[in-house]
Motif scaffolding. Structure first.
Motif, mmCIF file in Angstrom:
data_model
loop_
_atom_site.group_PDB
_atom_site.id
_atom_site.type_symbol
_atom_site.label_atom_id
_atom_site.label_comp_id
_atom_site.label_asym_id
_atom_site.label_seq_id
_atom_site.Cartn_x
_atom_site.Cartn_y
_atom_site.Cartn_z
ATOM 1 N N TRP A 14 7.601 16.802 -7.196
ATOM 2 C CA TRP A 14 6.762 15.618 -6.999
ATOM 3 C C TRP A 14 5.586 15.627 -7.976
ATOM 4 N N PRO A 15 5.347 14.526 -8.674
ATOM 5 C CA PRO A 15 4.223 14.459 -9.621
ATOM 6 C C PRO A 15 2.925 14.052 -8.941
ATOM 7 N N VAL A 16 2.458 14.899 -8.021
ATOM 8 C CA VAL A 16 1.210 14.605 -7.305
ATOM 9 C C VAL A 16 0.285 15.804 -7.397
ATOM 10 N N GLU A 17 -1.015 15.523 -7.365
ATOM 11 C CA GLU A 17 -2.004 16.590 -7.293
ATOM 12 C C GLU A 17 -2.080 17.076 -5.852
ATOM 13 N N ARG A 18 -2.102 18.388 -5.665
ATOM 14 C CA ARG A 18 -1.983 18.934 -4.318
ATOM 15 C C ARG A 18 -3.314 19.205 -3.632
ATOM 16 N N LYS A 19 -4.403 19.267 -4.368
ATOM 17 C CA LYS A 19 -5.667 19.669 -3.761
ATOM 18 C C LYS A 19 -6.720 18.562 -3.741
ATOM 19 N N THR A 20 -6.357 17.372 -4.206
ATOM 20 C CA THR A 20 -7.332 16.284 -4.221
ATOM 21 C C THR A 20 -7.510 15.670 -2.837
ATOM 22 N N GLN A 21 -6.409 15.577 -2.084
ATOM 23 C CA GLN A 21 -6.439 15.039 -0.731
ATOM 24 C C GLN A 21 -5.493 15.863 0.141
ATOM 25 N N THR A 22 -5.583 15.655 1.442
ATOM 26 C CA THR A 22 -4.755 16.435 2.369
ATOM 27 C C THR A 22 -3.341 15.888 2.463
ATOM 28 N N PHE A 23 -3.211 14.564 2.546
ATOM 29 C CA PHE A 23 -1.916 13.953 2.805
ATOM 30 C C PHE A 23 -1.466 13.049 1.668
ATOM 31 N N THR A 24 -0.162 12.820 1.622
ATOM 32 C CA THR A 24 0.432 11.794 0.783
ATOM 33 C C THR A 24 1.522 11.122 1.611
ATOM 34 N N VAL A 25 2.239 10.178 1.023
ATOM 35 C CA VAL A 25 3.275 9.447 1.753
ATOM 36 C C VAL A 25 4.531 10.303 1.880
ATOM 37 N N LYS A 26 5.162 10.232 3.031
ATOM 38 C CA LYS A 26 6.403 10.956 3.266
ATOM 39 C C LYS A 26 7.579 10.136 2.769
ATOM 40 N N ALA A 27 8.530 10.787 2.104
ATOM 41 C CA ALA A 27 9.716 10.084 1.609
ATOM 42 C C ALA A 27 10.604 9.665 2.776
ATOM 43 N N GLY A 28 11.187 8.479 2.674
ATOM 44 C CA GLY A 28 12.105 8.008 3.691
ATOM 45 C C GLY A 28 13.496 8.569 3.472
ATOM 46 N N ALA A 29 14.402 8.184 4.351
ATOM 47 C CA ALA A 29 15.795 8.597 4.204
ATOM 48 C C ALA A 29 16.406 7.869 3.018
ATOM 49 N N GLY A 30 17.257 8.564 2.278
ATOM 50 C CA GLY A 30 17.876 7.925 1.128
ATOM 51 C C GLY A 30 18.373 8.927 0.123
ATOM 52 N N ASP A 45 0.215 6.567 -7.816
ATOM 53 C CA ASP A 45 -0.377 7.784 -8.367
ATOM 54 C C ASP A 45 0.003 8.061 -9.818
ATOM 55 N N VAL A 46 1.177 7.594 -10.241
ATOM 56 C CA VAL A 46 1.628 7.884 -11.601
ATOM 57 C C VAL A 46 1.376 6.700 -12.533
ATOM 58 N N LEU A 47 1.871 5.531 -12.168
ATOM 59 C CA LEU A 47 1.730 4.361 -13.029
ATOM 60 C C LEU A 47 0.409 3.634 -12.845
ATOM 61 N N GLY A 48 -0.176 3.727 -11.654
ATOM 62 C CA GLY A 48 -1.435 3.041 -11.396
ATOM 63 C C GLY A 48 -1.296 1.539 -11.271
ATOM 64 N N TYR A 49 -0.102 1.062 -10.904
ATOM 65 C CA TYR A 49 0.115 -0.382 -10.780
ATOM 66 C C TYR A 49 -0.461 -0.942 -9.490
ATOM 67 N N VAL A 50 -0.612 -0.116 -8.471
ATOM 68 C CA VAL A 50 -1.191 -0.538 -7.198
ATOM 69 C C VAL A 50 -2.234 0.485 -6.789
ATOM 70 N N ASP A 51 -3.127 0.064 -5.887
ATOM 71 C CA ASP A 51 -4.175 0.959 -5.407
ATOM 72 C C ASP A 51 -3.927 1.447 -3.990
ATOM 73 N N SER A 52 -2.968 0.848 -3.304
ATOM 74 C CA SER A 52 -2.745 1.211 -1.907
ATOM 75 C C SER A 52 -1.298 0.921 -1.520
ATOM 76 N N THR A 53 -0.910 1.450 -0.366
ATOM 77 C CA THR A 53 0.425 1.181 0.160
ATOM 78 C C THR A 53 0.594 -0.306 0.463
ATOM 79 N N LYS A 54 -0.462 -0.952 0.917
ATOM 80 C CA LYS A 54 -0.405 -2.380 1.211
ATOM 81 C C LYS A 54 -0.079 -3.173 -0.049
ATOM 82 N N GLU A 55 -0.720 -2.863 -1.154
ATOM 83 C CA GLU A 55 -0.434 -3.551 -2.412
ATOM 84 C C GLU A 55 0.998 -3.269 -2.866
ATOM 85 N N ALA A 56 1.468 -2.057 -2.643
ATOM 86 C CA ALA A 56 2.838 -1.717 -3.017
ATOM 87 C C ALA A 56 3.837 -2.554 -2.224
#
Length: 247
Positions: A14-30, A45-56
């Motif tokens: 996963w291309p995420v920073e591990r120590k900046t925050q406690t949680f990230t989004v959990k992957a769904g089934a697929g 987090d990678v492309l920066g196209y959205v700022d939140s899950t709501k925008e996504a």
């Protein structure tokens, strides 16, 4: 069921920073199993196209994001190696490819290259009716005739629109491959030797790259074509310098 995943325990891919925050989004089934990265992580987090899950969610509800040619509405949809991520309105297309250390990165590609995707054949079985079913690395099942030449460890290219096989690359000495895991992840080279291990251990392969040769386990290599070493590879290098393939 919780929708969150602790960053410290996410897979190494996963291309995420591990120590900046406690949680990230959990992957769904697929597809891709536990190694699949939630789509929203790439968008935010990678492309920066959205700022939140709501925008996504809003962006996905407009059918403006395609994965392997299909519109996706689930922000938790797992994205993994060799998937094609397309943004037609923006005219931007990416292939998911392993970076150094095994982290997944987004390699910019052109629209023509985004029309198909690569898959490694992991199993080959006969199904009722006499057809042969190929299972790919991401869990995709493809039915083919019994007399077709596809075998396990080979790679095939599937057209994203027709879902038909349009190319086939055999796994053999002399094949062009990339390592998808391990310390040589992302390195491209030619198989010069396959060393068979007796018993239950993994076979090993020797790969001759541009800079050096390396040895890795057979399960880590995937046969690719020359498109992975041409303009697309140069675009990936440029994008990495600009921060596209890294956080």
């Amino acid at each position: 069921m919780t929708r969150h995943q602790k960053r410290l325990s996410v897979p190494n891919s996963w291309p995420v920073e591990r120590k900046t925050q406690t949680f990230t989004v959990k992957a769904g089934a697929g597809p891709h199993g536990e190694a699949g990265v939630p789509l929203v992580v790439l968008l935010r987090d990678v492309l920066g196209y959205v700022d939140s899950t709501k925008e996504a969610r809003y962006a996905l509800n407009t059918d403006s994001v395609l994965v392997n040619g299909d519109a996706v509405s689930d922000e938790q949809r797992p994205i993994g190696i060799f998937d094609i991520l397309a943004f037609p309105v923006r005219g931007e297309y990416f292939r998911v490819f392993p970076d150094e250390g095994g982290r997944l990165a987004l390699t910019p590609i052109d629209e023509a290259s985004a029309g198909s995707r690569l898959g490694k054949v992991t199993t080959k079985t006969v199904v009722p009716g006499g057809d042969v079913q190929l299972t790919l690395h991401d869990g995709t099942n493809v039915r083919v005739d019994t007399d077709t030449p596809y075998d396990t460890k080979d790679s095939i290219v599937i057209d994203n629109e027709s879902k038909e096989i349009v190319a086939h690359f055999e796994y053999e000495e002399g094949a062009l491959v990339t390592a998808t895991a391990g310390q040589h992840a992302g390195q491209i080279g030619t198989v010069t030797q396959v060393e068979v291990t007796l018993g239950s251990g993994s076979n090993t392969v020797v790969v001759d790259g541009d800079d050096d040769s390396y040895e890795t386990v057979e399960e880590y290599v995937v046969v690719i074509d020359e498109n992975f070493t041409g303009d697309d590879a140069e675009a990936a290098t440029d994008a990495d310098e600009e921060g596209v393939t890294d956080e």
